[in-house]
Write a protein that holds these residues in place. Structure first.
Motif, PDB file in Angstrom:
ATOM      1  N   LEU A  78      29.013 -19.442 -19.427  1.00 13.17           N
ATOM      2  CA  LEU A  78      27.741 -18.980 -18.867  1.00 13.17           C
ATOM      3  C   LEU A  78      27.620 -17.463 -18.957  1.00 13.17           C
ATOM      4  N   ALA A  79      28.712 -16.753 -18.722  1.00 12.52           N
ATOM      5  CA  ALA A  79      28.692 -15.293 -18.820  1.00 12.52           C
ATOM      6  C   ALA A  79      28.377 -14.867 -20.248  1.00 12.52           C
ATOM      7  N   ALA A  80      29.014 -15.503 -21.222  1.00 13.87           N
ATOM      8  CA  ALA A  80      28.755 -15.181 -22.631  1.00 13.87           C
ATOM      9  C   ALA A  80      27.298 -15.445 -22.972  1.00 13.87           C
ATOM     10  N   GLY A  81      26.753 -16.551 -22.483  1.00  9.01           N
ATOM     11  CA  GLY A  81      25.366 -16.894 -22.741  1.00  9.01           C
ATOM     12  C   GLY A  81      24.367 -15.956 -22.101  1.00  9.01           C
ATOM     13  N   ASN A  82      24.843 -15.180 -21.117  1.00 13.29           N
ATOM     14  CA  ASN A  82      23.986 -14.203 -20.440  1.00 13.29           C
ATOM     15  C   ASN A  82      24.304 -12.773 -20.868  1.00 13.29           C
ATOM     16  N   GLY A  83      24.975 -12.624 -22.014  1.00 16.27           N
ATOM     17  CA  GLY A  83      25.192 -11.302 -22.592  1.00 16.27           C
ATOM     18  C   GLY A  83      26.368 -10.516 -22.065  1.00 16.27           C
ATOM     19  N   ALA A  84      27.275 -11.156 -21.343  1.00 18.18           N
ATOM     20  CA  ALA A  84      28.423 -10.430 -20.807  1.00 18.18           C
ATOM     21  C   ALA A  84      29.405 -10.047 -21.904  1.00 18.18           C
ATOM     22  N   ARG A  85      30.019  -8.890 -21.733  1.00 21.19           N
ATOM     23  CA  ARG A  85      31.092  -8.442 -22.620  1.00 21.19           C
ATOM     24  C   ARG A  85      32.443  -8.492 -21.906  1.00 21.19           C
ATOM     25  N   ILE A  86      32.408  -8.250 -20.593  1.00 23.87           N
ATOM     26  CA  ILE A  86      33.632  -8.217 -19.778  1.00 23.87           C
ATOM     27  C   ILE A  86      33.363  -8.989 -18.490  1.00 23.87           C
ATOM     28  N   ILE A  87      34.354  -9.753 -18.054  1.00 28.02           N
ATOM     29  CA  ILE A  87      34.263 -10.472 -16.781  1.00 28.02           C
ATOM     30  C   ILE A  87      35.361  -9.952 -15.860  1.00 28.02           C
ATOM     31  N   HIS A  88      34.962  -9.665 -14.635  1.00 27.81           N
ATOM     32  CA  HIS A  88      35.891  -9.178 -13.610  1.00 27.81           C
ATOM     33  C   HIS A  88      36.008 -10.214 -12.497  1.00 27.81           C
ATOM     34  N   ALA A  89      37.177 -10.260 -11.870  1.00 26.25           N
ATOM     35  CA  ALA A  89      37.385 -11.100 -10.695  1.00 26.25           C
ATOM     36  C   ALA A  89      38.306 -10.353  -9.740  1.00 26.25           C
ATOM     37  N   ALA A  90      38.095 -10.545  -8.452  1.00 24.54           N
ATOM     38  CA  ALA A  90      38.963  -9.981  -7.418  1.00 24.54           C
ATOM     39  C   ALA A  90      39.499 -11.142  -6.590  1.00 24.54           C
ATOM     40  N   VAL A  91      40.802 -11.137  -6.366  1.00 33.52           N
ATOM     41  CA  VAL A  91      41.458 -12.266  -5.700  1.00 33.52           C
ATOM     42  C   VAL A  91      42.450 -11.737  -4.672  1.00 33.52           C
ATOM     43  N   GLU A  92      42.459 -12.389  -3.510  1.00 33.71           N
ATOM     44  CA  GLU A  92      43.483 -12.086  -2.514  1.00 33.71           C
ATOM     45  C   GLU A  92      44.859 -12.351  -3.126  1.00 33.71           C
ATOM     46  N   PRO A  93      45.819 -11.461  -2.932  1.00 28.08           N
ATOM     47  CA  PRO A  93      47.136 -11.666  -3.544  1.00 28.08           C
ATOM     48  C   PRO A  93      47.844 -12.933  -3.084  1.00 28.08           C
ATOM     49  N   THR A  94      47.446 -13.474  -1.942  1.00 28.62           N
ATOM     50  CA  THR A  94      48.064 -14.704  -1.440  1.00 28.62           C
ATOM     51  C   THR A  94      47.436 -15.965  -2.031  1.00 28.62           C
ATOM     52  N   ASN A  95      46.336 -15.819  -2.787  1.00 30.37           N
ATOM     53  CA  ASN A  95      45.661 -16.983  -3.379  1.00 30.37           C
ATOM     54  C   ASN A  95      46.306 -17.281  -4.731  1.00 30.37           C
ATOM     55  N   LEU A  96      47.502 -17.831  -4.668  1.00 30.46           N
ATOM     56  CA  LEU A  96      48.294 -18.057  -5.877  1.00 30.46           C
ATOM     57  C   LEU A  96      47.630 -19.033  -6.840  1.00 30.46           C
ATOM     58  N   ALA A  97      46.939 -20.039  -6.305  1.00 31.78           N
ATOM     59  CA  ALA A  97      46.277 -21.013  -7.181  1.00 31.78           C
ATOM     60  C   ALA A  97      45.172 -20.342  -8.000  1.00 31.78           C
ATOM     61  N   SER A  98      44.370 -19.505  -7.364  1.00 27.83           N
ATOM     62  CA  SER A  98      43.287 -18.830  -8.098  1.00 27.83           C
ATOM     63  C   SER A  98      43.857 -17.842  -9.111  1.00 27.83           C
ATOM     64  N   LEU A  99      44.893 -17.126  -8.734  1.00 30.12           N
ATOM     65  CA  LEU A  99      45.517 -16.191  -9.677  1.00 30.12           C
ATOM     66  C   LEU A  99      46.054 -16.946 -10.889  1.00 30.12           C
ATOM     67  N   ALA A 100      46.717 -18.065 -10.663  1.00 27.29           N
ATOM     68  CA  ALA A 100      47.249 -18.858 -11.775  1.00 27.29           C
ATOM     69  C   ALA A 100      46.123 -19.384 -12.651  1.00 27.29           C
ATOM     70  N   CYS A 101      45.049 -19.833 -12.034  1.00 28.82           N
ATOM     71  CA  CYS A 101      43.902 -20.363 -12.776  1.00 28.82           C
ATOM     72  C   CYS A 101      43.283 -19.286 -13.657  1.00 28.82           C
ATOM     73  N   LEU A 102      43.036 -18.102 -13.090  1.00 32.73           N
ATOM     74  CA  LEU A 102      42.428 -17.017 -13.866  1.00 32.73           C
ATOM     75  C   LEU A 102      43.348 -16.560 -14.990  1.00 32.73           C
ATOM     76  N   ARG A 103      44.627 -16.417 -14.703  1.00 29.31           N
ATOM     77  CA  ARG A 103      45.572 -15.996 -15.745  1.00 29.31           C
ATOM     78  C   ARG A 103      45.652 -17.036 -16.861  1.00 29.31           C
ATOM     79  N   ALA A 104      45.625 -18.326 -16.504  1.00 29.71           N
ATOM     80  CA  ALA A 104      45.641 -19.389 -17.510  1.00 29.71           C
ATOM     81  C   ALA A 104      44.351 -19.394 -18.330  1.00 29.71           C
ATOM     82  N   SER A 105      43.309 -18.765 -17.795  1.00 29.78           N
ATOM     83  CA  SER A 105      42.006 -18.711 -18.466  1.00 29.78           C
ATOM     84  C   SER A 105      41.793 -17.401 -19.221  1.00 29.78           C
ATOM     85  N   GLY A 106      42.871 -16.653 -19.432  1.00 30.09           N
ATOM     86  CA  GLY A 106      42.789 -15.451 -20.254  1.00 30.09           C
ATOM     87  C   GLY A 106      42.534 -14.156 -19.506  1.00 30.09           C
TER      88      GLY A 106
END
Length: 111
Positions: free
Chosen positions: A63-91
């Protein structure tokens, strides 16, 4: 789901409630400014641990690519290990810590 509705109303934001054959999964939200996207995603606690995070992030990237994005940012609590793993697995790669002591991650978008 009504608590998510206000996040979906800002003009720079693009948000969707996500669902599958089993019902609501959560929501996804992109805030797009000058080709850069801040993403937010939420998976309902009852649906966590079912492998839904990576496909949800893949949808956000598409969806970001389809809306003209070049860079995607995310901010995650350091204790949210599942989200960190998910984002890292997603590049996404770690880029630092923000003023709220959240880990900042980013990835390039290839349209």
């Amino acid at each position: 789901m009504s608590r998510w509705a206000p996040l979906l109303e800002a003009s720079t934001r693009h948000g969707w409630i996500t669902a599958d054959d089993e019902g609501p999964v959560g929501f996804i939200d992109l805030e797009i400014l000058d080709g850069e996207v801040e993403l937010v995603y939420y998976v309902d606690p009852a649906r966590r641990g079912q492998g839904l995070g990576v496909p949800t992030v893949a949808l956000l990237v598409e969806l970001a690519a389809g809306n003209g994005a070049r860079i995607i940012h995310a901010a995650v609590e350091p204790t949210n290990l599942a989200s960190l793993a998910c984002l890292r697995a997603s590049g996404f790669a770690d880029v630092g810590v923000n003023e709220f002591d959240e880990l900042e991650l980013a990835r390039a978008v290839h349209a």
